[in-house]
Scaffold this motif. Structure first.
Motif, mmCIF file in Angstrom:
data_model
loop_
_atom_site.group_PDB
_atom_site.id
_atom_site.type_symbol
_atom_site.label_atom_id
_atom_site.label_comp_id
_atom_site.label_asym_id
_atom_site.label_seq_id
_atom_site.Cartn_x
_atom_site.Cartn_y
_atom_site.Cartn_z
ATOM 1 N N ILE A 117 0.774 -1.370 0.059
ATOM 2 C CA ILE A 117 0.115 0.045 -0.026
ATOM 3 C C ILE A 117 0.892 1.259 -0.082
ATOM 4 O O ILE A 117 1.871 1.354 0.893
ATOM 5 N N ALA A 186 -7.448 -1.775 9.959
ATOM 6 C CA ALA A 186 -8.046 -1.352 8.734
ATOM 7 C C ALA A 186 -7.325 -1.470 7.290
ATOM 8 O O ALA A 186 -7.752 -1.743 6.222
ATOM 9 N N TYR A 190 -8.430 -3.193 4.049
ATOM 10 C CA TYR A 190 -8.099 -2.592 2.636
ATOM 11 C C TYR A 190 -7.340 -3.394 1.662
ATOM 12 O O TYR A 190 -7.821 -3.461 0.601
ATOM 13 N N ALA A 193 -9.458 -6.253 0.644
ATOM 14 C CA ALA A 193 -10.640 -5.775 -0.432
ATOM 15 C C ALA A 193 -10.090 -5.551 -1.717
ATOM 16 O O ALA A 193 -10.833 -5.550 -2.695
ATOM 17 N N THR A 194 -8.796 -4.833 -1.648
ATOM 18 C CA THR A 194 -8.394 -4.397 -3.156
ATOM 19 C C THR A 194 -7.463 -5.132 -3.706
ATOM 20 O O THR A 194 -6.922 -4.768 -4.856
#
Length: 363
Positions: A117, A186, A190, A193-194
């Motif tokens: 990320i 979180a 994330y 999910a991505t």
């Protein structure tokens, strides 16, 4: 050689720290099982980063900082339980808090990096400043009553500990830790999910590393335990992160091997042994031989090379003989062919590495 010296220096410092602490503990005639547990915790907290330095080629600076924080936490706990004066105990407590405050920051950055990320550079500065402010509050006992209203040194069965009454700003540290735990959860949600965290094994390792600390932290808030369980939970998290780094490294080696094999199929006339011998030979070239080699790679003719470095044809032939012998080739054509092939391999591996490289650099 430089890496060996660097690692040796790190290990020497860590050994000195461990040795000094063991002397301090042994001088305490009432050393209890609690002090021994903290000593064991410090030993493993020191051993894991040593393993990381030697086993992992591509170092994650945030993981290294995380390991240092865990060492500081356990050092503080050990010194505190052996303290004889309130002043010494408060300094031991500050050492522990210094590691505890910046450890969540290092773990969050590690999770971001391992989850692939991206994040803005200024985020690091903001979080570091925030951590420093929280540390100043946590380190204030002895100077101010904002964190502890009152604090005194007590002992039980040879173990020293701080008896304290929490002050107005103690909640800040608890909120600080909880915020980091929520942030890490979180981030992983994330990433999953991505599809940034496609590797299931990696996801499992990260989840375990984070949730162990969360569970232990909540347990310590609900139940009074004489021993600081976080000291061992941090070490367990370290072990999981080290295992994850080893898995990633092994995966990269596997991908690199596949890429080299595919390239090899395109040009079966060049073997891996020839490439290895060629690359080692480049390092053994003299200054003049390296200049001639570079000119060959750039496409200059023998006449142009003689004019550039002002040598005779016989002298060039003499250098060629040495160059070919060191590189394991018989002609300039073969030299250029193997060089281009080796560079093609490196470029393919580099591209794959960029694809799999986790974003987020240490700044």
């Amino acid at each position: 050689m430089k890496k060996i010296l660097k690692h040796s220096a790190v290990i020497s410092v860590l050994i000195c720290v461990m040795f000094s602490l063991s002397i301090y503990i042994s001088s305490n005639s009432k050393t209890s099982s609690i002090a021994i547990l903290y000593s064991v915790a410090l030993f493993f907290a020191t051993a894991i980063p040593i393993c990381y330095l030697y086993l992992i080629k591509k170092k994650n600076p945030w993981l290294i900082l995380l390991f240092i924080c865990v060492i500081m936490v356990n050092t503080g706990y050990l010194l505190l339980c052996c303290s004889k004066t309130l002043c010494f105990a408060l300094w031991a407590n500050r050492i522990s808090y210094l590691g505890s405050v910046f450890l969540p920051l290092c773990m969050l950055m590690s999770v971001l990096r391992l989850s692939d990320i991206k994040y803005k550079k200024y985020l690091v500065y903001i979080l570091f400043t925030l951590g420093f402010l929280v540390f100043l509050i946590a380190a204030s006992p002895g100077y101010s009553d904002v964190y502890y209203k009152s604090v005194s040194l007590a002992a039980f069965n040879g173990v020293s500990y701080l008896e304290k009454e929490y002050g107005l700003l103690h909640i800040v540290y608890l909120f600080y830790l909880l915020s980091y735990f929520i942030s890490m959860i979180a981030v992983m949600m994330y990433a999953k999910a991505t599809n940034k965290l496609k590797d299931t094994v990696r996801a499992v390792f990260l989840i375990i590393a984070v949730f162990i600390n969360i569970a232990v932290w909540f347990l310590e808030q609900l139940v009074h335990i004489e021993f600081e369980l976080l000291s061992f939970s941090y070490i367990i998290s370290e072990a999981f992160l080290l295992g994850l780094a080893l898995l990633i490294q092994q995966n990269e080696k596997h991908i690199e091997a596949i890429l080299k094999e595919n390239i090899q199929k395109e040009n079966p006339t060049v073997t891996e042994d020839e490439i290895n011998y060629f690359e080692k030979g480049i390092k053994s070239l003299t200054k003049t031989e390296k200049i001639i080699f570079d000119y060959y790679i750039q496409g200059f003719s023998t006449k142009e090379i003689r004019e550039k470095i002002n040598i005779t044809e016989n002298t060039l032939k003499y250098h060629n003989k040495n160059i070919y012998g060191k590189l394991g080739v018989s002609s300039r054509k073969q030299l250029i062919s193997i060089y281009k092939f080796a560079e093609k391999q490196k470029e393919a591996v580099k591209k794959q590495s960029k694809k799999s490289e986790v974003h987020g650099n240490f700044n």
